[in-house]
Design an enzyme around this catalytic site. Structure first.
Site, PDB file in Angstrom:
ATOM      1  N   GLU A  51      -1.600   3.069   4.964  1.00 45.07           N
ATOM      2  CA  GLU A  51      -1.253   2.668   3.598  1.00 45.07           C
ATOM      3  C   GLU A  51      -0.159   1.596   3.600  1.00 45.07           C
ATOM      4  O   GLU A  51      -0.243   0.615   2.867  1.00 45.07           O
ATOM      5  CB  GLU A  51      -0.788   3.889   2.786  1.00 45.07           C
ATOM      6  CG  GLU A  51      -1.808   4.987   2.717  1.00 45.07           C
ATOM      7  CD  GLU A  51      -1.696   6.021   3.831  1.00 45.07           C
ATOM      8  OE1 GLU A  51      -2.136   7.159   3.598  1.00 45.07           O
ATOM      9  OE2 GLU A  51      -1.174   5.706   4.919  1.00 45.07           O
ATOM     10  N   CYS A  75       0.763  10.770   3.536  1.00 49.10           N
ATOM     11  CA  CYS A  75       1.814  11.726   3.894  1.00 49.10           C
ATOM     12  C   CYS A  75       2.893  11.733   2.812  1.00 49.10           C
ATOM     13  O   CYS A  75       3.185  10.712   2.195  1.00 49.10           O
ATOM     14  CB  CYS A  75       2.410  11.387   5.255  1.00 49.10           C
ATOM     15  SG  CYS A  75       3.222   9.786   5.311  1.00 49.10           S
ATOM     16  N   CYS A  84       4.283   7.799   2.950  1.00 51.79           N
ATOM     17  CA  CYS A  84       3.326   6.857   2.353  1.00 51.79           C
ATOM     18  C   CYS A  84       3.151   7.123   0.859  1.00 51.79           C
ATOM     19  O   CYS A  84       3.014   6.178   0.079  1.00 51.79           O
ATOM     20  CB  CYS A  84       1.988   6.946   3.069  1.00 51.79           C
ATOM     21  SG  CYS A  84       2.071   6.369   4.768  1.00 51.79           S
TER      22      CYS A  84
END
Length: 115
Positions: A51, A75, A84
């Site tokens: 990401e 996460c 992320c």
């Protein structure tokens, strides 16, 4: 079109192997008006995750309504790299996120997924 974009994210995840291990090989694409504008995958441990890799590619560019397709739930905890989920939320341009798999890690496991 969602299926096509998720397959593109899956193709990105394959690029992560084997360098990303022991982290999971994750792929991500960001879409604006049915066109991929950024893509990323998990880098070596301690470097960008999928990401973050994709988000860097759209920095400084103007978009109105972006969709993100990611092969594993972003996460939500800070480890060797920042969370992320937080980076996505702070960007404010990602309006929809499509996740292929909920992360089985108990630190994530659907904590930030809104259906």
């Amino acid at each position: 079109m969602d299926e096509i974009f998720m397959l593109a994210a899956l193709a990105q995840s394959r690029k992560a192997l084997p360098e990303c291990l022991p982290n999971p090989p994750v792929g991500c694409v960001i879409v604006d008006t049915q066109k991929i504008v950024a893509q990323g995958y998990t880098q070596v441990p301690g470097k960008d995750r999928a990401e973050a890799d994709a988000l860097k590619q759209i920095q400084g560019k103007a978009f109105n309504f972006l969709k993100m397709y990611v092969t594993l739930e972003p996460c939500s905890f800070h480890g060797r790299t920042p969370a992320c989920a937080l980076a996505i939320a702070e960007d404010c341009r990602i309006h929809e996120i499509y996740v292929s798999l909920v992360d089985p890690d108990p630190r994530n496991k659907g904590h930030y997924i809104i259906v």
